[in-house]
Design a protein around this motif. Structure first.
Motif, PDB file in Angstrom:
ATOM      1  N   LYS A 113       0.844  -1.187   0.000  1.00 17.21           N
ATOM      2  CA  LYS A 113       0.000   0.000   0.000  1.00 17.21           C
ATOM      3  C   LYS A 113       0.886   1.245   0.000  1.00 17.21           C
ATOM      4  N   VAL A 114       0.481   2.227  -0.788  1.00 16.87           N
ATOM      5  CA  VAL A 114       1.155   3.526  -0.804  1.00 16.87           C
ATOM      6  C   VAL A 114       0.151   4.546  -0.294  1.00 16.87           C
ATOM      7  N   GLN A 115       0.533   5.262   0.749  1.00 21.68           N
ATOM      8  CA  GLN A 115      -0.381   6.173   1.433  1.00 21.68           C
ATOM      9  C   GLN A 115       0.147   7.601   1.382  1.00 21.68           C
ATOM     10  N   LEU A 116      -0.738   8.521   1.031  1.00 20.26           N
ATOM     11  CA  LEU A 116      -0.387   9.938   1.024  1.00 20.26           C
ATOM     12  C   LEU A 116      -1.042  10.619   2.213  1.00 20.26           C
ATOM     13  N   VAL A 117      -0.248  11.421   2.925  1.00 21.07           N
ATOM     14  CA  VAL A 117      -0.675  12.078   4.156  1.00 21.07           C
ATOM     15  C   VAL A 117      -0.404  13.570   4.023  1.00 21.07           C
ATOM     16  N   THR A 122      -3.032  13.966   8.510  1.00 20.31           N
ATOM     17  CA  THR A 122      -4.293  13.372   8.066  1.00 20.31           C
ATOM     18  C   THR A 122      -4.088  12.580   6.783  1.00 20.31           C
ATOM     19  N   THR A 123      -4.541  11.336   6.759  1.00 16.38           N
ATOM     20  CA  THR A 123      -4.404  10.520   5.568  1.00 16.38           C
ATOM     21  C   THR A 123      -5.285  11.062   4.451  1.00 16.38           C
ATOM     22  N   LEU A 124      -4.676  11.297   3.293  1.00 16.77           N
ATOM     23  CA  LEU A 124      -5.406  11.807   2.137  1.00 16.77           C
ATOM     24  C   LEU A 124      -5.926  10.674   1.264  1.00 16.77           C
ATOM     25  N   TYR A 125      -5.090   9.677   1.054  1.00 19.70           N
ATOM     26  CA  TYR A 125      -5.475   8.580   0.164  1.00 19.70           C
ATOM     27  C   TYR A 125      -4.522   7.402   0.376  1.00 19.70           C
ATOM     28  N   GLN A 153      -6.560  18.862  -1.642  1.00 20.74           N
ATOM     29  CA  GLN A 153      -5.753  17.832  -0.996  1.00 20.74           C
ATOM     30  C   GLN A 153      -4.352  17.786  -1.586  1.00 20.74           C
ATOM     31  N   LEU A 154      -4.255  17.905  -2.898  1.00 23.37           N
ATOM     32  CA  LEU A 154      -2.947  17.857  -3.568  1.00 23.37           C
ATOM     33  C   LEU A 154      -2.096  19.089  -3.277  1.00 23.37           C
ATOM     34  N   GLU A 155      -2.715  20.114  -2.733  1.00 26.63           N
ATOM     35  CA  GLU A 155      -1.985  21.351  -2.439  1.00 26.63           C
ATOM     36  C   GLU A 155      -1.112  21.239  -1.193  1.00 26.63           C
ATOM     37  N   ARG A 159       3.537  13.804   3.356  1.00 32.81           N
ATOM     38  CA  ARG A 159       4.305  12.587   3.621  1.00 32.81           C
ATOM     39  C   ARG A 159       3.842  11.470   2.699  1.00 32.81           C
ATOM     40  N   ILE A 160       4.760  10.592   2.354  1.00 35.99           N
ATOM     41  CA  ILE A 160       4.411   9.381   1.633  1.00 35.99           C
ATOM     42  C   ILE A 160       4.798   8.188   2.507  1.00 35.99           C
ATOM     43  N   ASP A 161       3.844   7.278   2.684  1.00 37.10           N
ATOM     44  CA  ASP A 161       4.058   6.091   3.517  1.00 37.10           C
ATOM     45  C   ASP A 161       4.069   4.850   2.630  1.00 37.10           C
ATOM     46  N   LEU A 162       5.049   3.993   2.839  1.00 35.64           N
ATOM     47  CA  LEU A 162       5.138   2.709   2.155  1.00 35.64           C
ATOM     48  C   LEU A 162       4.765   1.629   3.162  1.00 35.64           C
TER      49      LEU A 162
END
Length: 204
Positions: A113-117, A122-125, A153-155, A159-162
């Motif tokens: 899973k790749v998670q954008l915060v 706050t987790t975005l996706y 959200q993209l603004e 963080r990027i979580d692996l």
């Protein structure tokens, strides 16, 4: 020769229209100590700077995990360039895709899973790429950003979580070349194609 030159010109123009930015390629780290200074992880994963299994350049990140231990999933967190935690995030609105290259050395059945915060935690996706099997060589995981996140959200991406989770077992995966890409609009590509045809005709 003329055909090759015309195609080279068209390719160069298209390449110039495309825009890319490196989020993380691990080349700036001298050693694992520096890598750990920029990343936080869950207790059941060990990350290290690797110089033997790489997608490009000289370095990648080795991600060795054991999901038989608490918290039963493995995660590595990296603040993205341009973000200041608890203050503001990086603006990714100009980019269309996020690409993550990975190489699975061993995997008992865990899901990538790749998670954008955002910059405030706050987790975005979270994108689920399913079970990633070993023995496939380097693979590219791609997220189409505007399909899943709003401009606001993209603004403020912070963080990027692996993440590897699913099975209560251990495995090893390598990560490299996390990149943002801007894809030209179809109309732009069409114009470039017409320009290439005209160029070929002129050179005949």
């Amino acid at each position: 020769m003329r055909k090759s030159m015309s195609m080279l010109v068209v390719f160069s123009v298209i390449a110039g229209v495309c825009s890319a930015a490196i989020v993380q390629d691990y080349e700036s780290y001298a050693n694992t100590f520096e890598l750990l200074g920029d990343h936080t992880t869950s207790a059941n994963v060990t990350i290290s700077l690797n110089t033997t299994t790489v997608h490009s350049g000289d370095k990648s990140m080795k991600f060795a995990y054991n999901n038989g231990n608490d918290p039963w999933y493995a995660i590595s967190r990296d603040i993205v360039p341009g973000a200041v935690w608890n203050n503001y995030g990086a603006n990714w609105n100009e980019y269309d895709q996020l690409s993550v290259w990975y190489y699975v050395e061993s995997n008992p059945g865990d899901v990538l899973k790749v998670q954008l915060v955002n910059a405030w935690g706050t987790t975005l996706y979270t994108h689920d790429f399913g079970v990633v099997p070993a023995g496939q060589g380097w693979q590219e995981a791609v997220i189409n950003l505007h399909d899943h996140l709003t401009p606001s959200q993209l603004e403020h991406v912070g963080r990027i979580d692996l993440i590897m989770k699913n099975k209560y077992a251990s495995g090893v995966i390598y990560f490299d070349d996390i990149t943002l890409t801007q894809i030209p609009e179809p109309a732009t590509l069409a114009l470039l194609g017409v320009g290439g045809l005209l160029l070929r005709r002129r050179r005949k």
